[in-house]
Design a protein around this motif. Sequence first.
Motif, PDB file in Angstrom:
ATOM      1  N   THR A 115     -16.240  15.609 -15.798  1.00 42.68           N
ATOM      2  CA  THR A 115     -15.842  15.316 -17.180  1.00 42.68           C
ATOM      3  C   THR A 115     -16.984  15.556 -18.145  1.00 42.68           C
ATOM      4  O   THR A 115     -16.784  16.105 -19.230  1.00 42.68           O
ATOM      5  CB  THR A 115     -15.334  13.862 -17.278  1.00 42.68           C
ATOM      6  OG1 THR A 115     -14.205  13.704 -16.413  1.00 42.68           O
ATOM      7  CG2 THR A 115     -14.918  13.527 -18.694  1.00 42.68           C
ATOM      8  N   ASP A 119     -16.951  18.218 -21.168  1.00 41.67           N
ATOM      9  CA  ASP A 119     -17.212  17.834 -22.558  1.00 41.67           C
ATOM     10  C   ASP A 119     -18.358  18.639 -23.163  1.00 41.67           C
ATOM     11  O   ASP A 119     -18.289  19.080 -24.316  1.00 41.67           O
ATOM     12  CB  ASP A 119     -17.552  16.337 -22.637  1.00 41.67           C
ATOM     13  CG  ASP A 119     -16.352  15.445 -22.371  1.00 41.67           C
ATOM     14  OD1 ASP A 119     -15.207  15.932 -22.466  1.00 41.67           O
ATOM     15  OD2 ASP A 119     -16.563  14.256 -22.076  1.00 41.67           O
ATOM     16  N   ILE A 135      -7.516  16.554 -21.013  1.00 45.20           N
ATOM     17  CA  ILE A 135      -7.612  15.262 -21.678  1.00 45.20           C
ATOM     18  C   ILE A 135      -7.543  14.160 -20.630  1.00 45.20           C
ATOM     19  O   ILE A 135      -6.682  14.166 -19.757  1.00 45.20           O
ATOM     20  CB  ILE A 135      -6.478  15.079 -22.705  1.00 45.20           C
ATOM     21  CG1 ILE A 135      -6.527  16.211 -23.746  1.00 45.20           C
ATOM     22  CG2 ILE A 135      -6.587  13.722 -23.389  1.00 45.20           C
ATOM     23  CD1 ILE A 135      -7.798  16.301 -24.538  1.00 45.20           C
ATOM     24  N   GLY A 136      -8.459  13.212 -20.735  1.00 39.16           N
ATOM     25  CA  GLY A 136      -8.470  12.105 -19.789  1.00 39.16           C
ATOM     26  C   GLY A 136      -8.626  12.594 -18.364  1.00 39.16           C
ATOM     27  O   GLY A 136      -9.425  13.479 -18.070  1.00 39.16           O
ATOM     28  N   THR A 314     -17.227  12.033 -23.462  1.00 32.63           N
ATOM     29  CA  THR A 314     -16.176  11.023 -23.370  1.00 32.63           C
ATOM     30  C   THR A 314     -16.814   9.659 -23.134  1.00 32.63           C
ATOM     31  O   THR A 314     -17.841   9.549 -22.472  1.00 32.63           O
ATOM     32  CB  THR A 314     -15.224  11.369 -22.212  1.00 32.63           C
ATOM     33  OG1 THR A 314     -14.670  12.666 -22.436  1.00 32.63           O
ATOM     34  CG2 THR A 314     -14.099  10.352 -22.098  1.00 32.63           C
ATOM     35  N   ASP A 315     -16.215   8.602 -23.674  1.00 31.00           N
ATOM     36  CA  ASP A 315     -16.758   7.249 -23.522  1.00 31.00           C
ATOM     37  C   ASP A 315     -16.991   6.899 -22.052  1.00 31.00           C
ATOM     38  O   ASP A 315     -16.304   7.372 -21.161  1.00 31.00           O
ATOM     39  CB  ASP A 315     -15.814   6.220 -24.134  1.00 31.00           C
ATOM     40  CG  ASP A 315     -15.819   6.251 -25.655  1.00 31.00           C
ATOM     41  OD1 ASP A 315     -16.679   6.955 -26.230  1.00 31.00           O
ATOM     42  OD2 ASP A 315     -14.965   5.585 -26.266  1.00 31.00           O
ATOM     43  N   TYR A 334     -17.640   4.561 -16.059  1.00 29.53           N
ATOM     44  CA  TYR A 334     -16.352   5.185 -15.767  1.00 29.53           C
ATOM     45  C   TYR A 334     -16.117   5.312 -14.264  1.00 29.53           C
ATOM     46  O   TYR A 334     -15.022   5.084 -13.771  1.00 29.53           O
ATOM     47  CB  TYR A 334     -16.220   6.558 -16.430  1.00 29.53           C
ATOM     48  CG  TYR A 334     -14.855   7.162 -16.186  1.00 29.53           C
ATOM     49  CD1 TYR A 334     -13.756   6.718 -16.898  1.00 29.53           C
ATOM     50  CD2 TYR A 334     -14.657   8.131 -15.208  1.00 29.53           C
ATOM     51  CE1 TYR A 334     -12.486   7.235 -16.657  1.00 29.53           C
ATOM     52  CE2 TYR A 334     -13.399   8.653 -14.956  1.00 29.53           C
ATOM     53  CZ  TYR A 334     -12.317   8.200 -15.684  1.00 29.53           C
ATOM     54  OH  TYR A 334     -11.067   8.700 -15.426  1.00 29.53           O
TER      55      TYR A 334
END
Length: 455
Positions: A115, A119, A135-136, A314-315, A334
Amino acid sequence: MKKTLKQLATWLNEEVPAFGDTVVSGISIDTRTIQQGDLFVPFRGEKANGHKFVLQAIEKGAGASLWQKDEPNPPQGVPLLFVDDPEVALQQMARAYRSEHKAKFIGITGSNGKTSTKDILAGTLTPFFKVQKTIGNFNNELGLPITVLQLDEDTDVAVLEMGMSGFGEIEFLTKLARPHMTVITNIGEAHMQDLGSRAGIAKAKFEIIQGIQPDGVLFYDGDEPLLQELVAKEQQLKAVAFGLENGNLLYADNIEATADGSSFSTHGVIEGDFFISVLGKHQVKNTLVAMLISQQLGLNDDQIRASLKQVALTDMRMQQVNGSNGALFINDAYNAAPTSVKAAIQFVASTTIRPEKWLVLGDMLELGPNEKRFHEDLSKDIHAEEIDFVCLFGPRMAYLNEVLKERFDEDHLLYAEDDYTPIIEKLQQANEESIVLLKGSRGMKLETILRAFTK
């Protein structure tokens, strides 16, 4: 995607339905996220039957829906396309749309960093191309087809994350996406319980080359001997190695962390000094592949350098959060596996951003019968001379706690099996001098601890 039901029926070799001229402009498998004009895809499972929600999907704006042929009582007067199996139809539509699409497709897999790499790459390319990315966690046999079908027709670059838990899954995804460029970020220990060994994991990840375009390129972690061996066996494969070791076609050194991100130097096919607003040596390594692909797509060094400064992840990926207690939290909660946890620990141990160092570590899951050893082995990177406080959460972290008792006194080592409260109370001691790493598997939900300091 913007297609009529008639066109979808042609893709699927099905009879043209009533309402054949109805246009759908997206895809959804969840009535809670329906967008105007979506094609709803209902699945029939053991616990739920999506066909019960077809009318609700239409009421919420779906343009049409698939309907499994052996499902009774199809609703009348709404646009339906009848298929043998909605999941297979979803995948078949994605293959057809992929065949029509003119974008450059990039497939990314790896044990850790998928991820983040996605990103960083998308962020680097976005100023110069129309880019869409996964996404996600839509990176499996359902998520990837949905991602492909959600691509706008004028998208220039599609960045697709490919996840797996067993053999054959990456092969399926890469043959559907048929990428022009592929990436293996690294080989770690995630899914060890399913694949048996790191060699098994490497073999499963390496399946990504099976769908690559004839003139395609594999970018791979050149610091990993298991990948070096697999690449050496593929004489016709165009492969580019990146990493932190001299000898890769692109490697980085002089990595320094600042309050704003990481500065580093590169050598090989790209020479120069660069900066990215992301923390961690492992994130610099992920950045290298983004630089290589950007160069492959025609960007020069100055364009790459400028883009990298604007990249955001991403967070919960090395995310900096200022806590109400004054501490700087690094929310990397995460997910976790031994390789990524060690990299995060090493970052905290070496950083000069804040002088007081805290580790808050949660269980690493899905490691199989060797989970005790993997948790104990984290101790090799945790030393009282470099780390001030350690807080451990989860039943498996008891293994690490037993080892660290020999190095840390009870004021500097805290263990909690299933209650966040003691750790939250302990973190009240952290202040403007403190940097606090939160790292654990997704199931440990360590962000719960952070919420106590961000209200």
